[in-house]
Design a protein around this motif. Sequence first.
Motif, PDB file in Angstrom:
ATOM      1  N   GLU A   1     -36.834   4.662 -17.376  1.00 57.64           N
ATOM      2  CA  GLU A   1     -37.700   4.723 -18.816  1.00 57.64           C
ATOM      3  C   GLU A   1     -36.938   4.484 -20.119  1.00 57.64           C
ATOM      4  O   GLU A   1     -37.608   3.836 -21.017  1.00 57.64           O
ATOM      5  CB  GLU A   1     -38.120   6.282 -18.722  1.00 57.64           C
ATOM      6  CG  GLU A   1     -39.066   6.680 -17.848  1.00 57.64           C
ATOM      7  CD  GLU A   1     -39.520   8.180 -17.778  1.00 57.64           C
ATOM      8  OE1 GLU A   1     -38.981   8.744 -18.486  1.00 57.64           O
ATOM      9  OE2 GLU A   1     -40.682   8.631 -17.106  1.00 57.64           O
ATOM     10  N   THR A   2     -35.758   4.833 -20.218  1.00 57.38           N
ATOM     11  CA  THR A   2     -34.885   4.526 -21.405  1.00 57.38           C
ATOM     12  C   THR A   2     -34.782   2.859 -21.321  1.00 57.38           C
ATOM     13  O   THR A   2     -34.924   2.522 -22.423  1.00 57.38           O
ATOM     14  CB  THR A   2     -33.457   4.860 -21.277  1.00 57.38           C
ATOM     15  OG1 THR A   2     -33.702   6.468 -21.121  1.00 57.38           O
ATOM     16  CG2 THR A   2     -32.734   4.808 -22.534  1.00 57.38           C
ATOM     17  N   ALA A   3     -34.381   2.512 -20.183  1.00 57.51           N
ATOM     18  CA  ALA A   3     -34.072   0.845 -20.234  1.00 57.51           C
ATOM     19  C   ALA A   3     -35.371   0.309 -20.439  1.00 57.51           C
ATOM     20  O   ALA A   3     -35.188  -1.033 -21.314  1.00 57.51           O
ATOM     21  CB  ALA A   3     -33.528   0.611 -18.847  1.00 57.51           C
ATOM     22  N   LYS A   4     -36.470   0.602 -19.932  1.00 58.74           N
ATOM     23  CA  LYS A   4     -37.638  -0.231 -20.374  1.00 58.74           C
ATOM     24  C   LYS A   4     -38.088   0.092 -21.886  1.00 58.74           C
ATOM     25  O   LYS A   4     -38.663  -1.009 -22.489  1.00 58.74           O
ATOM     26  CB  LYS A   4     -38.803   0.593 -19.699  1.00 58.74           C
ATOM     27  CG  LYS A   4     -40.259  -0.116 -19.855  1.00 58.74           C
ATOM     28  CD  LYS A   4     -41.346   0.155 -18.748  1.00 58.74           C
ATOM     29  CE  LYS A   4     -42.714  -0.336 -19.152  1.00 58.74           C
ATOM     30  NZ  LYS A   4     -43.181  -0.367 -20.186  1.00 58.74           N
ATOM     31  N   SER A   5     -37.888   1.280 -22.420  1.00 60.46           N
ATOM     32  CA  SER A   5     -37.944   1.504 -23.827  1.00 60.46           C
ATOM     33  C   SER A   5     -37.373   0.471 -24.632  1.00 60.46           C
ATOM     34  O   SER A   5     -37.675  -0.065 -25.525  1.00 60.46           O
ATOM     35  CB  SER A   5     -37.820   2.776 -24.019  1.00 60.46           C
ATOM     36  OG  SER A   5     -38.175   3.247 -25.367  1.00 60.46           O
ATOM     37  N   GLU A   6     -36.065   0.458 -24.374  1.00 56.43           N
ATOM     38  CA  GLU A   6     -35.115  -0.222 -25.250  1.00 56.43           C
ATOM     39  C   GLU A   6     -35.434  -1.579 -24.977  1.00 56.43           C
ATOM     40  O   GLU A   6     -35.408  -2.585 -26.008  1.00 56.43           O
ATOM     41  CB  GLU A   6     -33.638   0.198 -25.017  1.00 56.43           C
ATOM     42  CG  GLU A   6     -33.217   1.643 -25.286  1.00 56.43           C
ATOM     43  CD  GLU A   6     -31.782   1.545 -25.270  1.00 56.43           C
ATOM     44  OE1 GLU A   6     -30.996   1.031 -24.634  1.00 56.43           O
ATOM     45  OE2 GLU A   6     -31.371   2.886 -25.592  1.00 56.43           O
ATOM     46  N   LYS A   7     -35.713  -2.240 -23.900  1.00 58.08           N
ATOM     47  CA  LYS A   7     -35.900  -3.763 -23.745  1.00 58.08           C
ATOM     48  C   LYS A   7     -37.452  -4.015 -24.595  1.00 58.08           C
ATOM     49  O   LYS A   7     -37.190  -5.049 -24.999  1.00 58.08           O
ATOM     50  CB  LYS A   7     -36.115  -3.977 -21.998  1.00 58.08           C
ATOM     51  CG  LYS A   7     -34.866  -3.922 -21.360  1.00 58.08           C
ATOM     52  CD  LYS A   7     -35.267  -4.151 -19.903  1.00 58.08           C
ATOM     53  CE  LYS A   7     -33.928  -4.318 -19.188  1.00 58.08           C
ATOM     54  NZ  LYS A   7     -34.298  -4.396 -17.691  1.00 58.08           N
ATOM     55  N   ASP A   8     -38.079  -3.062 -24.461  1.00 58.64           N
ATOM     56  CA  ASP A   8     -39.499  -3.413 -25.235  1.00 58.64           C
ATOM     57  C   ASP A   8     -39.200  -3.544 -26.670  1.00 58.64           C
ATOM     58  O   ASP A   8     -39.861  -4.439 -27.202  1.00 58.64           O
ATOM     59  CB  ASP A   8     -40.549  -2.310 -24.882  1.00 58.64           C
ATOM     60  CG  ASP A   8     -40.984  -2.247 -23.724  1.00 58.64           C
ATOM     61  OD1 ASP A   8     -41.046  -3.260 -22.777  1.00 58.64           O
ATOM     62  OD2 ASP A   8     -41.540  -1.362 -23.006  1.00 58.64           O
ATOM     63  N   LYS A   9     -38.299  -2.610 -27.199  1.00 57.97           N
ATOM     64  CA  LYS A   9     -38.028  -2.782 -28.745  1.00 57.97           C
ATOM     65  C   LYS A   9     -37.264  -3.947 -29.010  1.00 57.97           C
ATOM     66  O   LYS A   9     -37.355  -4.655 -29.807  1.00 57.97           O
ATOM     67  CB  LYS A   9     -37.025  -1.416 -28.987  1.00 57.97           C
ATOM     68  CG  LYS A   9     -37.921  -0.172 -29.136  1.00 57.97           C
ATOM     69  CD  LYS A   9     -36.798   1.082 -29.323  1.00 57.97           C
ATOM     70  CE  LYS A   9     -37.541   2.093 -29.343  1.00 57.97           C
ATOM     71  NZ  LYS A   9     -36.546   3.345 -29.601  1.00 57.97           N
ATOM     72  N   LEU A  10     -36.307  -4.420 -28.075  1.00 54.04           N
ATOM     73  CA  LEU A  10     -35.369  -5.604 -28.405  1.00 54.04           C
ATOM     74  C   LEU A  10     -36.523  -6.732 -28.200  1.00 54.04           C
ATOM     75  O   LEU A  10     -36.045  -7.921 -28.700  1.00 54.04           O
ATOM     76  CB  LEU A  10     -34.369  -5.867 -27.289  1.00 54.04           C
ATOM     77  CG  LEU A  10     -33.375  -4.588 -27.347  1.00 54.04           C
ATOM     78  CD1 LEU A  10     -32.254  -4.699 -26.270  1.00 54.04           C
ATOM     79  CD2 LEU A  10     -32.560  -4.861 -28.667  1.00 54.04           C
ATOM     80  N   GLY A  11     -37.270  -6.962 -27.284  1.00 62.22           N
ATOM     81  CA  GLY A  11     -38.008  -8.007 -27.075  1.00 62.22           C
ATOM     82  C   GLY A  11     -37.558  -8.983 -26.161  1.00 62.22           C
ATOM     83  O   GLY A  11     -38.031 -10.078 -25.882  1.00 62.22           O
ATOM     84  N   TYR A  12     -36.481  -8.455 -25.564  1.00 64.94           N
ATOM     85  CA  TYR A  12     -35.842  -9.387 -24.602  1.00 64.94           C
ATOM     86  C   TYR A  12     -35.541  -8.562 -23.283  1.00 64.94           C
ATOM     87  O   TYR A  12     -35.243  -7.345 -23.160  1.00 64.94           O
ATOM     88  CB  TYR A  12     -34.553 -10.047 -24.850  1.00 64.94           C
ATOM     89  CG  TYR A  12     -34.581 -10.849 -26.033  1.00 64.94           C
ATOM     90  CD1 TYR A  12     -34.805 -12.373 -26.009  1.00 64.94           C
ATOM     91  CD2 TYR A  12     -34.301 -10.230 -27.371  1.00 64.94           C
ATOM     92  CE1 TYR A  12     -34.922 -13.081 -27.067  1.00 64.94           C
ATOM     93  CE2 TYR A  12     -34.511 -11.230 -28.521  1.00 64.94           C
ATOM     94  CZ  TYR A  12     -34.676 -12.749 -28.433  1.00 64.94           C
ATOM     95  OH  TYR A  12     -35.009 -13.279 -29.441  1.00 64.94           O
TER      96      TYR A  12
END
Length: 223
Positions: free
Chosen positions: A88-99
């Motif tokens: 969940e953390t990885a998905k959230s951060e990836k969504d924020k980064l856009g990459y």
Amino acid sequence: MASALACLLLTLGLEAIRQEITSLEASLNEVKSKIPAKNSSDDTATKKNELRDSLKAQLQQIQELAAQRAKLFEQINAIQASLKKKAETAKSEKDKLGYKSVEEIDRQIDSLESELRTGQAKLIEEKRMVAEISNLKKARKVLESHSNQQSSSESDKATLDTLRAQVKALDEQRTTLRSGADAIRAELNKVSDELKGSRDSITSLLDQRKAAKAALDAAYDRL
């Protein structure tokens, strides 16, 4: 004449009593012969105690396996919760980064650096691209850390497989022990019934012996 008749009646009465005594003694001896010299219920009681001890040991092992199983599931649940949180953390951060990958960021960095090397961009654009490259490199580090976490997650998943295999092995042992415990219970019930039947039979014979002895004593008293 009357005296002779009285003597005859007395003799006949005594003879009848003697015959009754003979019959009662035969009955008493018959009852005595049925009472075993050694109480067979003692052996049955010993066997019953052995079965109860065996059953207790089986149930103790089952409880110990259940405790081990519970501990394994605690570990499994903890690892699953950790994996879920990481995902969940990885998905959230990836969504924020856009990459979604390091490769995707590297391509964007290469594109911006190539554009900078041409020297055709205006100063304000160069500053923007330099700032973007800096942010992309920071984002790259974040995604790299997630890649490392992915390796950790794979290790956790391997640990889960090992723990689940241990649970399966414990369940197989518990099934075997439960089957054994059921067999012991069945044998224990059978032995308990045999013991009760043996004790009831001996009690009945002792009662018969007591009654026969009382009847015999009463007959002797009439002599």
